[in-house]
Design a protein around this motif. Structure first.
Motif, PDB file in Angstrom:
ATOM      1  N   PHE A  68      -9.453  58.719   7.855  1.00 43.53           N
ATOM      2  CA  PHE A  68      -9.448  57.139   8.227  1.00 43.53           C
ATOM      3  C   PHE A  68      -9.995  56.343   7.310  1.00 43.53           C
ATOM      4  O   PHE A  68     -11.200  56.798   6.882  1.00 43.53           O
ATOM      5  N   SER A  69      -9.544  55.467   6.964  1.00 44.27           N
ATOM      6  CA  SER A  69     -10.440  54.431   6.126  1.00 44.27           C
ATOM      7  C   SER A  69     -11.483  53.856   6.745  1.00 44.27           C
ATOM      8  O   SER A  69     -11.250  53.725   8.103  1.00 44.27           O
ATOM      9  N   ALA A  70     -12.440  53.136   6.342  1.00 44.77           N
ATOM     10  CA  ALA A  70     -13.532  52.584   6.946  1.00 44.77           C
ATOM     11  C   ALA A  70     -12.965  51.220   7.744  1.00 44.77           C
ATOM     12  O   ALA A  70     -13.245  51.222   9.110  1.00 44.77           O
ATOM     13  N   GLU A  71     -11.964  50.750   7.272  1.00 43.07           N
ATOM     14  CA  GLU A  71     -11.445  49.409   7.959  1.00 43.07           C
ATOM     15  C   GLU A  71     -10.474  50.192   9.393  1.00 43.07           C
ATOM     16  O   GLU A  71     -10.650  49.396  10.317  1.00 43.07           O
ATOM     17  N   SER A  72      -9.757  51.157   9.156  1.00 44.50           N
ATOM     18  CA  SER A  72      -9.353  51.706  10.298  1.00 44.50           C
ATOM     19  C   SER A  72     -10.143  52.181  11.470  1.00 44.50           C
ATOM     20  O   SER A  72      -9.941  52.020  12.493  1.00 44.50           O
ATOM     21  N   LEU A  73     -11.158  52.957  11.000  1.00 42.27           N
ATOM     22  CA  LEU A  73     -12.274  53.208  11.787  1.00 42.27           C
ATOM     23  C   LEU A  73     -12.909  52.157  12.712  1.00 42.27           C
ATOM     24  O   LEU A  73     -13.134  52.131  13.890  1.00 42.27           O
ATOM     25  N   SER A  74     -13.291  50.982  11.742  1.00 41.84           N
ATOM     26  CA  SER A  74     -13.829  49.664  12.461  1.00 41.84           C
ATOM     27  C   SER A  74     -12.806  49.226  13.551  1.00 41.84           C
ATOM     28  O   SER A  74     -13.228  48.724  14.515  1.00 41.84           O
ATOM     29  N   GLN A  75     -11.639  49.224  13.251  1.00 40.12           N
ATOM     30  CA  GLN A  75     -10.582  48.511  14.003  1.00 40.12           C
ATOM     31  C   GLN A  75     -10.420  49.534  15.357  1.00 40.12           C
ATOM     32  O   GLN A  75     -10.230  48.861  16.465  1.00 40.12           O
ATOM     33  N   MET A  76     -10.293  50.867  15.084  1.00 41.29           N
ATOM     34  CA  MET A  76     -10.246  51.517  16.281  1.00 41.29           C
ATOM     35  C   MET A  76     -11.698  51.524  17.230  1.00 41.29           C
ATOM     36  O   MET A  76     -11.410  51.141  18.433  1.00 41.29           O
ATOM     37  N   THR A  77     -13.000  51.232  16.632  1.00 40.58           N
ATOM     38  CA  THR A  77     -14.095  50.945  17.577  1.00 40.58           C
ATOM     39  C   THR A  77     -13.801  49.766  18.260  1.00 40.58           C
ATOM     40  O   THR A  77     -14.286  49.646  19.737  1.00 40.58           O
ATOM     41  N   HIS A  78     -13.208  48.689  17.690  1.00 40.81           N
ATOM     42  CA  HIS A  78     -13.055  47.378  18.176  1.00 40.81           C
ATOM     43  C   HIS A  78     -12.080  47.553  19.383  1.00 40.81           C
ATOM     44  O   HIS A  78     -12.222  46.553  20.226  1.00 40.81           O
ATOM     45  N   MET A  79     -11.247  48.456  19.522  1.00 42.04           N
ATOM     46  CA  MET A  79     -10.256  48.541  20.791  1.00 42.04           C
ATOM     47  C   MET A  79     -10.919  49.384  21.733  1.00 42.04           C
ATOM     48  O   MET A  79     -10.412  49.528  22.673  1.00 42.04           O
ATOM     49  N   GLU A  80     -11.893  50.048  21.302  1.00 46.55           N
ATOM     50  CA  GLU A  80     -12.395  50.945  22.353  1.00 46.55           C
ATOM     51  C   GLU A  80     -13.636  50.293  23.086  1.00 46.55           C
ATOM     52  O   GLU A  80     -14.185  49.344  22.843  1.00 46.55           O
ATOM     53  N   ALA A  81     -13.564  50.829  24.430  1.00 48.17           N
ATOM     54  CA  ALA A  81     -14.457  50.189  25.448  1.00 48.17           C
ATOM     55  C   ALA A  81     -15.958  50.107  25.126  1.00 48.17           C
ATOM     56  O   ALA A  81     -16.627  49.034  25.267  1.00 48.17           O
ATOM     57  N   PRO A  82     -16.608  51.262  24.593  1.00 52.77           N
ATOM     58  CA  PRO A  82     -18.013  51.225  24.598  1.00 52.77           C
ATOM     59  C   PRO A  82     -18.495  49.987  23.683  1.00 52.77           C
ATOM     60  O   PRO A  82     -19.306  49.238  24.032  1.00 52.77           O
ATOM     61  N   TRP A  83     -17.797  49.783  22.379  1.00 55.61           N
ATOM     62  CA  TRP A  83     -18.331  48.522  21.633  1.00 55.61           C
ATOM     63  C   TRP A  83     -17.877  47.203  22.424  1.00 55.61           C
ATOM     64  O   TRP A  83     -18.633  46.427  22.383  1.00 55.61           O
TER      65      TRP A  83
END
Length: 196
Positions: A98-113
């Motif tokens: 995954f790209s850095a941007e995709s990983l960042s978007q994933m974390t933005h959709m996940e509850a812990p962050w």
């Protein structure tokens, strides 16, 4: 317990040169999945809920003003235990493409962050650490047994006012167990909808 710099060195050995943003996200996922797999932290450093996603400040202090890193001279991958190496390899395999941007978007959709950020504006600075128990709980649910996953999906749908009948629950089971792909199921539903 490993040191975060040793984990960073091991990740770079697995995935090769990456942007600093991608390294930060891979380190985050390594911590999260190690909590799930081994019920213990991978490293002791805090991970904070920055606007760009999870960031470990002690890593940031070393790569500040760099865009990409090819190696991590501050750590030693060889000091990781077999379990720690296993986690790092697994994360590299699952998330490395995954790209850095995709990983960042994933974390933005996940509850812990999201929970650590609270009601802050998207660009607002935040140094709140992401709670490790939140990480463990959230990612452990991603590996739930098929029947548990289907039950949770049905319950979530019911909350939204959608009832998943037995046929739909069986379809979800087939996707969750890997016997059918989600793309196949979506294509089938599109064909069914266009026939009526």
């Amino acid at each position: 317990m490993a040191k975060v710099h040793d984990v960073a060195a091991a990740l770079l050995a697995e995935v090769g040169p990456v942007t600093t943003m991608k390294l930060q996200k891979l380190v985050y996922y390594s911590q999260a999945w190690h909590l799930v797999f081994h019920d213990t932290v991978l490293f002791g450093d805090a991970i904070e809920a920055w606007p760009q996603g999870p960031v470990t400040p002690s890593l940031y202090d070393k790569h500040r003003r760099q865009r990409q890193v090819t190696q991590w001279p501050y750590g030693d991958k060889s000091v990781l235990t077999a379990a720690e190496k296993q986690t790092v390899r697994w994360v590299a395999e699952k998330y490395g493409s995954f790209s850095a941007e995709s990983l960042s978007q994933m974390t933005h959709m996940e509850a812990p962050w999201r929970i650590a950020r609270g009601l802050l504006d998207p660009d607002e600075r935040c140094t709140t650490p992401i709670d490790r128990q939140q990480m463990k709980h959230f990612y452990a649910r991603q590996r739930a047994a098929v029947d548990v996953a289907v039950s949770q999906a049905a319950a979530s749908a019911a909350i939204e006012g959608v009832e998943l009948d037995d046929e739909w629950q069986e379809t979800l089971r087939s996707v969750a167990s890997g016997t059918r792909s989600a793309d196949e199921v979506v294509a089938e539903e599109i064909r069914r909808a266009t026939r009526t």
